[in-house]
Design an enzyme around this catalytic site. Structure first.
Site, PDB file in Angstrom:
ATOM      1  N   ARG A  43      69.934 -22.910 -46.242  1.00  0.00           N
ATOM      2  CA  ARG A  43      71.071 -22.228 -45.620  1.00  0.00           C
ATOM      3  C   ARG A  43      71.433 -23.328 -44.424  1.00  0.00           C
ATOM      4  O   ARG A  43      72.731 -23.541 -43.984  1.00  0.00           O
ATOM      5  CB  ARG A  43      71.170 -20.759 -45.225  1.00  0.00           C
ATOM      6  CG  ARG A  43      71.261 -20.244 -46.439  1.00  0.00           C
ATOM      7  CD  ARG A  43      71.159 -18.617 -46.063  1.00  0.00           C
ATOM      8  NE  ARG A  43      71.792 -17.807 -47.131  1.00  0.00           N
ATOM      9  CZ  ARG A  43      71.408 -16.487 -47.339  1.00  0.00           C
ATOM     10  NH1 ARG A  43      70.910 -15.824 -46.343  1.00  0.00           N
ATOM     11  NH2 ARG A  43      71.773 -15.898 -48.256  1.00  0.00           N
ATOM     12  N   LYS A 205      68.123  -5.057 -63.086  1.00  0.00           N
ATOM     13  CA  LYS A 205      68.851  -3.871 -63.514  1.00  0.00           C
ATOM     14  C   LYS A 205      70.047  -4.226 -64.116  1.00  0.00           C
ATOM     15  O   LYS A 205      70.865  -4.899 -63.603  1.00  0.00           O
ATOM     16  CB  LYS A 205      69.109  -2.887 -62.481  1.00  0.00           C
ATOM     17  CG  LYS A 205      68.045  -2.170 -61.893  1.00  0.00           C
ATOM     18  CD  LYS A 205      68.353  -1.122 -60.752  1.00  0.00           C
ATOM     19  CE  LYS A 205      67.577  -0.192 -60.238  1.00  0.00           C
ATOM     20  NZ  LYS A 205      68.142   0.363 -59.135  1.00  0.00           N
ATOM     21  N   GLY A 358      70.548 -15.135 -54.351  1.00  0.00           N
ATOM     22  CA  GLY A 358      69.422 -14.279 -54.550  1.00  0.00           C
ATOM     23  C   GLY A 358      68.173 -14.928 -54.985  1.00  0.00           C
ATOM     24  O   GLY A 358      67.843 -16.060 -54.689  1.00  0.00           O
ATOM     25  N   GLY A 381      74.480 -11.437 -52.713  1.00  0.00           N
ATOM     26  CA  GLY A 381      75.354 -10.272 -52.911  1.00  0.00           C
ATOM     27  C   GLY A 381      76.820 -10.636 -52.793  1.00  0.00           C
ATOM     28  O   GLY A 381      77.584 -10.340 -53.482  1.00  0.00           O
TER      29      GLY A 381
HETATM   30  P1  AMP Z   1      67.876  -8.919 -59.176  1.00  0.00           P
HETATM   31  O1  AMP Z   1      67.436  -8.838 -57.758  1.00  0.00           O
HETATM   32  O2  AMP Z   1      68.515  -7.951 -59.757  1.00  0.00           O
HETATM   33  O3  AMP Z   1      68.073 -10.586 -59.531  1.00  0.00           O
HETATM   34  O4  AMP Z   1      66.281  -8.850 -59.587  1.00  0.00           O
HETATM   35  C1  AMP Z   1      65.233  -9.603 -59.266  1.00  0.00           C
HETATM   36  C2  AMP Z   1      64.022  -8.846 -59.481  1.00  0.00           C
HETATM   37  O5  AMP Z   1      63.651  -8.665 -60.963  1.00  0.00           O
HETATM   38  C3  AMP Z   1      62.696  -9.705 -59.015  1.00  0.00           C
HETATM   39  O6  AMP Z   1      62.156  -9.268 -58.168  1.00  0.00           O
HETATM   40  C4  AMP Z   1      61.970  -9.942 -60.690  1.00  0.00           C
HETATM   41  O7  AMP Z   1      60.554  -9.678 -60.156  1.00  0.00           O
HETATM   42  C5  AMP Z   1      62.322  -8.621 -61.431  1.00  0.00           C
HETATM   43  N1  AMP Z   1      62.236  -8.681 -62.585  1.00  0.00           N
HETATM   44  C6  AMP Z   1      62.671  -9.789 -63.513  1.00  0.00           C
HETATM   45  N2  AMP Z   1      62.295  -9.466 -64.813  1.00  0.00           N
HETATM   46  C7  AMP Z   1      61.457  -8.322 -64.798  1.00  0.00           C
HETATM   47  C8  AMP Z   1      60.745  -7.675 -65.727  1.00  0.00           C
HETATM   48  N3  AMP Z   1      60.839  -7.939 -66.898  1.00  0.00           N
HETATM   49  N4  AMP Z   1      60.212  -6.397 -65.390  1.00  0.00           N
HETATM   50  C9  AMP Z   1      60.319  -6.012 -64.110  1.00  0.00           C
HETATM   51  N5  AMP Z   1      60.814  -6.597 -63.253  1.00  0.00           N
HETATM   52  C10 AMP Z   1      61.392  -7.746 -63.555  1.00  0.00           C
END
Ligand code: AMP
Length: 411
Positions: A43, A205, A358, A381
């Protein structure tokens, strides 16, 4: 590059007369730190073109940023001192850290400021009015600054004082080069990507990414879905997913989405093998032969066959957008899938390759490929909200739209 409608009424710093003026630049120096040391200076580096331009154009530069969530009072842990030091090393300037931004100190320092010296105001969130979108900080800064520049894309989804209230106070206002590039790149993906356009979506998610998935679906040719969210889609297709994370309330969305994509002749690629373990914190793992996940196991990364299959689509793409890791990449046991995809994206020199903030940014940095990508967004975000079509308060304020309410979130 597409002419951004979002920026049409907003001047960029190189369209303004800044020589001899005091220019306040809102930067995003919310850098990752470990034990008080900067662990990733992306950054800071990303802000350099605007800062150097202003200095070379003969302006006096005052920088302001937030860092972390210090709860509205001084806390050494959240001081910008390490950032001031790193910025001095990276830029051609001596950086003077101003401990009390709303005191008389900046004014006094500006009077004796030498060429190649710049001021960095201490963490703006040490003042509670910053996150309340209050007038304290703008009132103090407008006493000595002539021009307001917002180059903090990563903070512009928050209606905070230095992003919104401040823009209202400065008739002479605009954006820096980083903000311009961020918006232009995301506009390209949303409005006019070259085809085939491959969107890679991963992370924790489905619910966090539904709006982005829907926004990208209009232009996308191939969706690659990995990370934990893949298991909601696989479950919706009737596959056995063991104890992998599944969002039960998103199964209907996932099923409908897959049907819709198929009707529109768009491809959705899901993992065909997995790295599985008995628990999230397991010390060992195994790779499945195919898409079936054995009972009692959870999938924590995509397997090598998936990486290879996804790689074929990525290498044929003319535009790639990526948000979200393919697995729990923080643990080396489950990082290969994410790093493998990072390599495929970086190896496609023909495509416009954009990584959307992110965790995916830290994944491409750790994989050592960020320099080979067209654009790595500094705003997690903010880039998701922009793609979802939500107007960013920082950009609205620059266009003269009054926003009085503060944002609740602080990321
Ligand atoms: P996000 O902030 O939604 O992009 O999510 C990122 C997070 O998703 C990271 O901390 C990863 O450890 C988690 N993640 C990715 N794949 C998996 C998985 N198969 N099971 C559980 N957590 C996951």
């Amino acid at each position: 590059m597409v002419k951004s409608k979002t920026l049409s009424e907003i001047k960029c710093i190189d369209e303004m007369d800044i020589a001899g003026k005091v220019v306040f630049i809102r930067v995003d120096f919310n850098t990752p730190m470990v034990d008080g040391k900067i662990s990733d200076d992306t950054r800071i580096r990303a802000a350099l073109p605007t800062i150097e331009y202003a200095i070379n154009a003969g302006a006096k530069v005052v920088l302001g940023s937030h860092f972390g969530r210090p709860k509205g009072k001084y806390d050494k842990k959240y001081s910008l001192e390490p950032v001031a030091n790193r910025l001095s090393e990276l830029s051609s300037c001596e950086v003077l850290l101003v401990e009390e931004p709303t005191s008389e100190a900046p004014k006094a320092l500006l009077k004796t400021l030498r060429p190649k010296q710049i001021l960095l105001l201490e963490n703006l969130r040490f003042d509670p009015s910053e996150t309340a979108n209050g007038s304290m900080i703008p009132d103090a800064i407008k006493e000595y600054a002539d021009i307001y520049i917002n180059d903090a894309f990563g903070a512009s989804h928050r209606a905070h004082s230095s992003i919104v209230a401040m823009a209202h106070e400065f008739p002479q206002r605009g954006i820096g080069f980083l903000m311009k590039k961020e918006v232009e790149m995301l506009d390209k993906v949303l409005l006019a990507p070259d085809h085939p356009f491959v969107a890679i979506i991963g992370g924790a998610k489905v619910s966090d990414k539904i709006e982005v998935i829907e926004a990208l679906a209009k232009q996308v040719d191939v969706f690659i879905i990995g990370g934990a969210m893949a298991y909601t889609f696989l479950k919706a297709m009737g596959k056995e997913v063991g104890t992998s994370l599944v969002e039960k309330d998103k199964l209907t969305f996932a099923k409908n989405f897959l049907e819709r994509m198929s009707t529109r002749e768009k491809t959705v690629l899901l993992p065909v093998d997995h790295v599985v373990a008995e628990s999230f914190n397991a010390k060992d793992s195994k790779t499945t032969e195919d898409e079936n996940i054995p009972e009692g196991y959870m999938a924590l990364d995509i397997g090598p066959k998936s990486v290879a299959q996804f790689g074929v689509a990525i290498r044929e793409a003319k535009c790639v957008f990526w948000n979200g890791p393919m697995g729990v990449f923080e643990n080396p046991l489950f990082a290969k899938g994410t790093f493998g995809i990072a390599k495929h994206v970086a190896d496609n020199n023909e495509a416009l390759t954009i990584v959307g903030g992110g965790d995916s940014v830290s994944a491409v940095t750790q994989a050592g490929v960020s320099d080979k990508l067209s654009h790595v967004s500094t705003g997690g975000g903010a880039s998701l909200e922009y793609l979802e079509g939500k107007p960013l308060p920082g950009l609205l304020a620059l266009r003269g739209k009054k926003i009085h309410q503060a944002s609740e979130g602080q990321d």
